[in-house]
Design a protein around this motif. Structure first.
Motif, PDB file in Angstrom:
ATOM      1  N   PHE A  44      38.274  48.207  41.205  1.00 53.60           N
ATOM      2  CA  PHE A  44      38.535  49.190  40.499  1.00 53.60           C
ATOM      3  C   PHE A  44      39.914  49.080  39.460  1.00 53.60           C
ATOM      4  CE2 PHE A  44      36.099  51.682  44.038  1.00 53.60           C
ATOM      5  CZ  PHE A  44      34.881  51.665  43.230  1.00 53.60           C
ATOM      6  N   VAL A  45      40.758  48.249  39.872  1.00 53.89           N
ATOM      7  CA  VAL A  45      41.966  48.105  39.237  1.00 53.89           C
ATOM      8  C   VAL A  45      41.328  47.275  37.971  1.00 53.89           C
ATOM      9  CG1 VAL A  45      44.251  47.174  39.216  1.00 53.89           C
ATOM     10  CG2 VAL A  45      43.773  48.413  41.073  1.00 53.89           C
ATOM     11  N   ALA A  46      40.622  46.202  38.273  1.00 56.12           N
ATOM     12  CA  ALA A  46      40.482  45.125  37.308  1.00 56.12           C
ATOM     13  C   ALA A  46      39.397  45.932  36.183  1.00 56.12           C
ATOM     14  CB  ALA A  46      39.638  44.039  38.051  1.00 56.12           C
ATOM     15  N   PHE A  47      38.633  46.997  36.674  1.00 61.92           N
ATOM     16  CA  PHE A  47      37.791  47.618  35.751  1.00 61.92           C
ATOM     17  C   PHE A  47      38.640  48.708  35.195  1.00 61.92           C
ATOM     18  CE2 PHE A  47      34.202  51.021  35.439  1.00 61.92           C
ATOM     19  CZ  PHE A  47      33.838  50.372  34.225  1.00 61.92           C
ATOM     20  N   LYS A  48      39.268  49.447  35.809  1.00 60.17           N
ATOM     21  CA  LYS A  48      40.231  50.481  35.133  1.00 60.17           C
ATOM     22  C   LYS A  48      41.072  49.867  34.193  1.00 60.17           C
ATOM     23  CE  LYS A  48      41.656  53.838  37.699  1.00 60.17           C
ATOM     24  NZ  LYS A  48      41.036  55.143  36.897  1.00 60.17           N
ATOM     25  N   ILE A  49      41.492  48.800  33.995  1.00 60.38           N
ATOM     26  CA  ILE A  49      42.533  48.206  32.981  1.00 60.38           C
ATOM     27  C   ILE A  49      41.792  48.068  31.642  1.00 60.38           C
ATOM     28  CG2 ILE A  49      44.083  46.225  32.244  1.00 60.38           C
ATOM     29  CD1 ILE A  49      44.797  46.141  34.924  1.00 60.38           C
ATOM     30  N   PRO A  50      40.708  47.488  31.576  1.00 57.19           N
ATOM     31  CA  PRO A  50      39.954  47.374  30.115  1.00 57.19           C
ATOM     32  C   PRO A  50      39.036  48.685  29.728  1.00 57.19           C
ATOM     33  CG  PRO A  50      38.718  46.117  31.879  1.00 57.19           C
ATOM     34  CD  PRO A  50      39.911  46.362  32.498  1.00 57.19           C
ATOM     35  N   ASN A  51      38.846  49.392  30.908  1.00 61.05           N
ATOM     36  CA  ASN A  51      38.238  50.632  30.830  1.00 61.05           C
ATOM     37  C   ASN A  51      39.266  51.670  30.159  1.00 61.05           C
ATOM     38  OD1 ASN A  51      35.646  51.919  30.990  1.00 61.05           O
ATOM     39  ND2 ASN A  51      36.336  53.182  32.617  1.00 61.05           N
ATOM     40  N   ILE A 105      43.557  38.274  28.734  1.00 57.97           N
ATOM     41  CA  ILE A 105      43.032  37.245  29.772  1.00 57.97           C
ATOM     42  C   ILE A 105      44.215  36.349  30.656  1.00 57.97           C
ATOM     43  CG2 ILE A 105      41.577  35.141  30.106  1.00 57.97           C
ATOM     44  CD1 ILE A 105      39.622  36.589  28.061  1.00 57.97           C
ATOM     45  N   ILE A 106      44.886  35.875  29.240  1.00 57.01           N
ATOM     46  CA  ILE A 106      46.026  34.891  29.905  1.00 57.01           C
ATOM     47  C   ILE A 106      47.250  35.882  30.788  1.00 57.01           C
ATOM     48  CG2 ILE A 106      48.046  33.806  29.000  1.00 57.01           C
ATOM     49  CD1 ILE A 106      46.548  33.259  26.296  1.00 57.01           C
ATOM     50  N   ALA A 107      47.623  37.284  30.433  1.00 59.06           N
ATOM     51  CA  ALA A 107      48.512  37.881  30.830  1.00 59.06           C
ATOM     52  C   ALA A 107      47.864  38.703  32.303  1.00 59.06           C
ATOM     53  CB  ALA A 107      48.920  38.971  30.065  1.00 59.06           C
ATOM     54  N   ILE A 135      37.537  38.538  34.045  1.00 57.79           N
ATOM     55  CA  ILE A 135      36.256  38.474  33.654  1.00 57.79           C
ATOM     56  C   ILE A 135      35.929  39.819  32.830  1.00 57.79           C
ATOM     57  CG2 ILE A 135      33.782  38.701  34.591  1.00 57.79           C
ATOM     58  CD1 ILE A 135      34.671  37.114  36.997  1.00 57.79           C
ATOM     59  N   THR A 136      36.553  41.120  33.323  1.00 59.35           N
ATOM     60  CA  THR A 136      36.133  42.149  32.789  1.00 59.35           C
ATOM     61  C   THR A 136      36.847  42.622  31.372  1.00 59.35           C
ATOM     62  OG1 THR A 136      37.979  43.224  34.243  1.00 59.35           O
ATOM     63  CG2 THR A 136      35.657  43.254  35.143  1.00 59.35           C
ATOM     64  N   PHE A 137      37.983  41.524  31.058  1.00 61.46           N
ATOM     65  CA  PHE A 137      38.758  42.198  30.009  1.00 61.46           C
ATOM     66  C   PHE A 137      38.014  42.385  28.697  1.00 61.46           C
ATOM     67  CE2 PHE A 137      42.449  42.860  27.119  1.00 61.46           C
ATOM     68  CZ  PHE A 137      43.356  43.319  27.950  1.00 61.46           C
ATOM     69  N   TRP A 193      30.962  40.869  36.565  1.00 58.16           N
ATOM     70  CA  TRP A 193      30.001  40.108  35.619  1.00 58.16           C
ATOM     71  C   TRP A 193      29.231  41.173  35.160  1.00 58.16           C
ATOM     72  CZ3 TRP A 193      31.155  36.057  33.608  1.00 58.16           C
ATOM     73  CH2 TRP A 193      31.973  34.921  34.243  1.00 58.16           C
ATOM     74  N   GLY A 194      28.665  42.204  35.840  1.00 53.55           N
ATOM     75  CA  GLY A 194      27.935  43.196  35.350  1.00 53.55           C
ATOM     76  C   GLY A 194      28.592  43.873  34.010  1.00 53.55           C
ATOM     77  N   VAL A 195      29.967  44.171  34.315  1.00 54.42           N
ATOM     78  CA  VAL A 195      30.714  44.966  33.329  1.00 54.42           C
ATOM     79  C   VAL A 195      30.454  44.209  31.819  1.00 54.42           C
ATOM     80  CG1 VAL A 195      33.011  45.637  32.480  1.00 54.42           C
ATOM     81  CG2 VAL A 195      32.183  46.188  34.912  1.00 54.42           C
ATOM     82  N   ILE A 196      30.966  42.746  31.886  1.00 54.02           N
ATOM     83  CA  ILE A 196      30.883  42.147  30.656  1.00 54.02           C
ATOM     84  C   ILE A 196      29.473  42.043  30.065  1.00 54.02           C
ATOM     85  CG2 ILE A 196      30.790  39.858  31.910  1.00 54.02           C
ATOM     86  CD1 ILE A 196      32.796  40.615  28.563  1.00 54.02           C
ATOM     87  N   ALA A 197      28.543  41.778  30.881  1.00 55.42           N
ATOM     88  CA  ALA A 197      27.071  41.647  30.233  1.00 55.42           C
ATOM     89  C   ALA A 197      26.916  43.385  29.656  1.00 55.42           C
ATOM     90  CB  ALA A 197      26.188  41.592  31.502  1.00 55.42           C
TER      91      ALA A 197
END
Length: 517
Positions: A44-51, A105-107, A135-137, A193-197
């Motif tokens: 949820f943290v990894a998804f929340k940042i790009p979202n 991605i780098i940061a 992956i999600t960014f 992976w579902g997010v980026i797809a």
């Protein structure tokens, strides 16, 4: 005018409802398959940042800066000039997004450390969040171009396709949870992976509609273009002015990472339920009213501008009041019905219910911001919302520091709700002071009728519904009874409005007049 606004809002709202329903299916599957643990907190943290960045740049700042300028070209320019403007804007946007994506991605380790510092002491959780964020960014790149395409379609009155597009995020994540996760060493990684797809699918879905309008962009260097410069100049303040609520939600996640395991997930699930009416009503209203207000401003029609805003504010209260009451009175039944399976326990329902009720208190405030902010951005006034948004953010952060101690994660949600109302109040006061909004007659009667109907709905649900019933039922009984009481509550509210004399034609007058309620 009002009839067309109501029709367009209905189209966007219905498409958004479909997407939100799929979103609930997605979250039910996540709760059942992955539970509430360090892994889901990391996702949820990894998804929340790009979202969050998507809402900040794409749906927020870019949409509010782009649509008013686009409408000026559409109304006062020729088609070749419009197409050139779109091409150069697309080129500039794509380059900016590529740079941000590479940096993100780098940061990723730094971003997770900043936005979820509570993970730093938990090495496995921190590393998992970093992997999934990388992956999600790139989702930000694709979904921002989706928002760009949606802005063009909305300006041409094509609301259905942009409103339906978010459904593909939920479809892709559902597919990843069911079919991909069993194949992975770390099953929760499948969600990333579902997010980026989903980002790629959403972008491709809108291209045919742009091609039919002959406005599919060809990327061109556009940083020296006058129109692009205007958009970029408007975007920076717009980033803040239209996205204060999202910033506050991100601060909630940051602070919740210091609380006990599960706190981030409880906030996520409760926020998801609040996002359902906020998306259906708030996003639909914001999507429809921004082009209408921008068009009225470009035509220098102050009466149409004020009437559109008046109509939007009445609809906010008319729909927001029962949604708020429903979330407050049926918080735990909703959470139990949707998520209380396998790994999601009764305790999780009660704890998520606390933050859901706290978020529900601010629902009307959140929706009001979505209607009031376009009243400034449509006139290309970004400074005022920025200033008020900053005040509201400071108030929310201060309340976070106070309320987190007695109320834990629910205190964070309540602080965000109160900050939302504060922001909405400042925006409304400014519009009244400038006389950009002059309330039509009948507001007193309208408020009284909504209050009476709301009181009747709250009283009925409070008297007849016991949240403890849901703990004892199987899934079918939960669904049946939840639907029954949602229908019953809606019927009580509707009956209250009818008895007090409110009619739908009051909001759908074809001449755009606001009839005395």
């Amino acid at each position: 005018m009002s009839r067309q606004l109501l029709k367009s809002t209905g189209v966007v709202g219905s498409m958004t409802m479909l997407s939100r329903i799929l979103g609930f299916v997605r979250d039910m599957l996540i709760a059942q398959i992955f539970g509430v643990n360090t892994g889901t907190d990391a996702f949820f943290v990894a998804f929340k940042i790009p979202n969050f960045l998507r809402r900040l740049f794409a749906e927020g700042a870019f949409a509010h800066a782009f649509v008013p300028v686009l409408l000026e070209y559409k109304m006062h320019g020729d088609k070749p000039a419009l197409k050139q403007f779109i091409d150069k804007t697309a080129g500039a946007l794509a380059l900016i997004l590529i740079l941000i994506t590479v940096i993100g991605i780098i940061a990723a380790p730094v971003l997770v450390a900043i936005l979820a510092p509570g993970f730093i002491g938990q090495e496995m959780q921190y590393e998992l969040a970093v992997k999934m964020l990388r992956i999600t960014f790139p989702y930000l790149f694709f979904i921002s171009l989706v928002a760009f395409a949606g802005g063009i379609l909305n300006a041409y009155g094509k609301f259905a396709i942009p409103a339906l597009t978010p459904a593909f995020l939920n479809i892709c994540m559902i597919a990843a949870a069911i079919w991909l996760s069993p194949l992975m060493a770390e099953p929760v990684m499948a969600l990333a992976w579902g997010v980026i797809a989903a980002g790629m699918v959403q972008m491709l879905f809108q291209l045919p509609a742009l091609m039919r309008l002959r406005l599919a962009p060809r990327l061109r260097w556009g940083f020296k273009d006058k129109g692009v410069k205007r958009i970029l100049g408007l975007m920076l303040p717009a980033i803040f002015s239209v996205s204060v609520t999202q910033i506050n939600l991100l601060v909630d996640t940051l602070m919740a990472s210091f609380l006990k395991a599960g706190s981030v997930s409880w906030l996520y699930y409760s926020d998801r339920l609040v996002e359902f009416p906020l998306g259906i009503f708030g996003l639909a209203l914001a999507t429809v009213i921004l082009p209408r207000l921008a068009k009225a401003h470009a035509a220098e029609d102050a009466v149409a501008f004020s009437n559109s805003l008046d109509w939007g504010l009445r609809l906010v209260l008319l729909l927001g009041a029962p949604a708020t009451i429903g979330l407050l009175m049926l918080a735990e039944p909703m959470l139990s019905t949707l998520f209380q399976y396998n790994e999601f326990s009764v305790a999780d329902v009660h704890l998520a219910g606390q933050s859901l009720k706290a978020y529900a208190i601010g629902l009307i405030g959140f929706i009001l911001i979505k209607v009031l902010a376009p009243a400034f951005t449509s006139r290309q006034d970004m400074k005022t919302p920025v200033r008020y948004g900053f005040y509201a953010m400071l108030a929310s952060i201060g309340l976070n520091a106070v309320l987190i101690f007695p109320l834990a994660h629910a205190g964070l949600a309540l602080a965000t709700s109160l900050g939302g109302f504060f922001n909405a109040a400042l925006l409304l006061r400014k519009l009244l002071k400038e006389k950009a909004f002059q309330p039509a007659s009948g507001w007193g009667w309208f408020l009284a009728r909504v209050a009476i109907a709301s009181g009747a709905m709250a009283g009925g649900l409070g008297y007849f519904v016991d949240a403890n019933w849901w703990d004892q039922w199987n899934s079918a009984d939960r669904v049946i009874n939840l639907i029954k009481w949602i229908i019953a509550g809606s019927a009580i509210y509707g009956a209250g409005l009818i008895i007090t004399g409110l009619r739908l034609r009051h909001l759908a007058d074809i001449h755009g007049k606001i009839i005395n309620f």
